[in-house]
Design a protein around this motif. Structure first.
Motif, PDB file in Angstrom:
ATOM      1  N   TYR A 106       0.838  -1.203   0.000  1.00 34.80           N
ATOM      2  CA  TYR A 106       0.000   0.000   0.000  1.00 34.80           C
ATOM      3  C   TYR A 106       0.873   1.254   0.000  1.00 34.80           C
ATOM      4  O   TYR A 106       0.649   2.191  -0.782  1.00 34.80           O
ATOM      5  CB  TYR A 106      -0.917   0.004   1.229  1.00 34.80           C
ATOM      6  CG  TYR A 106      -1.617   1.331   1.444  1.00 34.80           C
ATOM      7  CD1 TYR A 106      -2.848   1.594   0.870  1.00 34.80           C
ATOM      8  CD2 TYR A 106      -1.001   2.339   2.192  1.00 34.80           C
ATOM      9  CE1 TYR A 106      -3.467   2.823   1.036  1.00 34.80           C
ATOM     10  CE2 TYR A 106      -1.615   3.574   2.361  1.00 34.80           C
ATOM     11  CZ  TYR A 106      -2.845   3.813   1.783  1.00 34.80           C
ATOM     12  OH  TYR A 106      -3.440   5.040   1.938  1.00 34.80           O
ATOM     13  N   TYR A 160       1.110   3.928  -2.898  1.00 37.70           N
ATOM     14  CA  TYR A 160       0.642   5.283  -2.613  1.00 37.70           C
ATOM     15  C   TYR A 160       1.699   6.315  -3.008  1.00 37.70           C
ATOM     16  O   TYR A 160       1.408   7.306  -3.688  1.00 37.70           O
ATOM     17  CB  TYR A 160       0.296   5.438  -1.135  1.00 37.70           C
ATOM     18  CG  TYR A 160      -0.030   6.865  -0.746  1.00 37.70           C
ATOM     19  CD1 TYR A 160      -1.304   7.382  -0.947  1.00 37.70           C
ATOM     20  CD2 TYR A 160       0.953   7.710  -0.223  1.00 37.70           C
ATOM     21  CE1 TYR A 160      -1.601   8.699  -0.635  1.00 37.70           C
ATOM     22  CE2 TYR A 160       0.671   9.027   0.096  1.00 37.70           C
ATOM     23  CZ  TYR A 160      -0.603   9.513  -0.112  1.00 37.70           C
ATOM     24  OH  TYR A 160      -0.897  10.828   0.195  1.00 37.70           O
ATOM     25  N   ASP A 162      -6.602  -0.267   1.557  1.00 38.81           N
ATOM     26  CA  ASP A 162      -7.363   0.649   0.703  1.00 38.81           C
ATOM     27  C   ASP A 162      -8.735   0.924   1.312  1.00 38.81           C
ATOM     28  O   ASP A 162      -9.217   2.067   1.320  1.00 38.81           O
ATOM     29  CB  ASP A 162      -7.544   0.058  -0.697  1.00 38.81           C
ATOM     30  CG  ASP A 162      -6.266   0.066  -1.520  1.00 38.81           C
ATOM     31  OD1 ASP A 162      -5.379   0.881  -1.216  1.00 38.81           O
ATOM     32  OD2 ASP A 162      -6.159  -0.750  -2.451  1.00 38.81           O
TER      33      ASP A 162
END
Length: 404
Positions: free
Chosen positions: A126, A130, A183
């Motif tokens: 993640y 990101y 998410d």
């Protein structure tokens, strides 16, 4: 210098997540830094050295890898399970495919890594994703930033903007589905709660046999991900099944916790942790000294059959038995009445009786199970005519399906 630029990019976007770079970063290969690592290893985090090693490559690849490895460092240092892992210097190597090669030194730490891999890799994926996305956003709108990257880098970033999902296509289960849970947490509770959720998921202590912990994790994982669509985990088990294992705690945070939010709430770390405390109580930071399995109605009926014969409450020790049933047993209320209170429980009891029956009684029970639709009539007739104890035990095991 490209390397300094990459670190600067990562540092800037990590701050948006409430994180910073807390480990040293070294690049390889260089004139002085040689390596025997294969070409497909893009990065490696070495806890004992407090260092993330990053292979020199394209700027987007280095940005993503730095963010990924720094996320490992952050989560390790700020959680209970992570600090246990650091203490044994587990070597974590990130491959270009996204796979992680892990070298551990004991059964205990192999168990800890196994039960936290989904959180660890999901969170690192993640964060890497990101930071790279934010970098792509900036480059697409900031002419000065483009001066630091090559034409090939720009093409890479354009592909990122075109289809972000392709970046992690083909990655292993823990990366893809782990990232999915983070998410969800971002979309529900806000950006800053992502790192908080990761840390809270890893704040568990264990006082159990490491091999039993791995066995428990494997069995519960098969139950949680029993559906064909792996993006929809099974949420029908007792909370304890999720809250004793980091890999499932994050699922509880992303999918069960939202059912308890207030009509209007703050998307803040403070609210998120307070909500965990309110909903999960003692399981916010549990010390796990035993591992209990969920039990079906048939399984409960089977266990009640054993209890009816021995009157030994230890039979239930490894299972999550409903409180109201345990209360009835504690006060020695009528076990036969409890067995007959539910069809599924009664089926399990009959299967216990079948396993321990004489030949004549076994035929009667098989006829009854066939009549109830528990056993196929042809199979019941065959077993009633001729069967070995092994065949009966195999049938009972398949139909009762006690997890442990």
């Amino acid at each position: 210098m490209d390397i300094d630029f990459c670190i600067s990019v990562v540092s800037a976007h990590l701050q948006e997540l409430g994180m910073n770079i807390g480990c040293d970063i070294e690049f390889f290969p260089t004139e002085t830094k040689r390596s025997f690592l294969s070409e497909n290893i893009a990065g490696m985090y070495v806890p004992a050295e407090n260092t993330a090693y990053i292979r020199v490559s394209s700027i987007p690849r280095m940005v993503s890898t730095i963010a990924h490895e720094v996320a490992h460092d952050y989560l390790m240092k700020n959680s209970k399970v992570g600090r246990e892992l650091i203490s044994k210097d587990i070597m974590i190597r990130t491959l270009e495919t996204g796979e992680i090669d892990v070298i551990v030194h004991s059964k205990e730490y192999r168990a800890l890594y196994t039960v936290s891999r989904f959180v660890n890799e999901g969170f690192a994926t993640y964060v890497g994703f990101y930071v790279l996305k934010r970098f792509a956003d900036v480059v697409s709108n900031d002419i000065s930033a483009r001066e630091h990257i090559t034409k090939n880098d720009l093409i890479f970033l354009q592909n990122v903007l075109k289809d972000l999902a392709e970046l992690y296509d083909g990655r292993q289960f823990d990366y893809y589905y782990g990232k999915m849970e983070f998410d969800r947490i971002e979309s529900l509770f806000g950006l800053r709660c992502v790192k908080t959720a990761a840390i809270e998921a890893m704040n568990v202590e264990y006082d159990v046999d490491p091999e039993e912990l791995i066995k428990y994790h494997e069995k519960i994982r098969k139950m949680v991900y029993s559906r064909e669509d792996l993006s929809i985990p099974n949420l029908n088990f007792p909370l304890e099944c999720y809250l004793t294992i980091p890999n499932f705690r994050i699922i509880a945070f992303s999918r069960i916790l939202p059912n308890y939010v207030d009509a209007i709430f703050d998307a803040s770390e403070e609210y998120f942790t307070a909500l965990i405390e309110r909903v999960f109580g003692d399981f916010r930071h549990p010390v796990v000294s035993r591992l209990r399995y969920p039990v079906t109605k048939r399984g409960l009926g089977y266990l009640l059959g054993r209890y009816r014969k021995s009157r030994d409450p230890r039979i239930f020790y490894d299972y999550l038995i409903p409180d109201e049933i345990m209360a009835r047993l504690k006060y020695e209320l009528n076990v036969d009445e409890l067995i007959k209170s539910d069809r599924g429980i009664y089926e399990g009891f009959l299967l216990y009786e079948l396993e321990n029956a004489t030949v004549h009684r076994a035929r009667e029970i098989l006829e009854q199970l066939a009549y109830m639709g528990v056993v196929d009539q042809a199979k019941a007739l065959k077993l009633a005519s001729y069967s070995s104890k092994i065949e009966i035990e195999k049938l009972v095991d398949e139909l009762v399906n006690l997890t442990k």
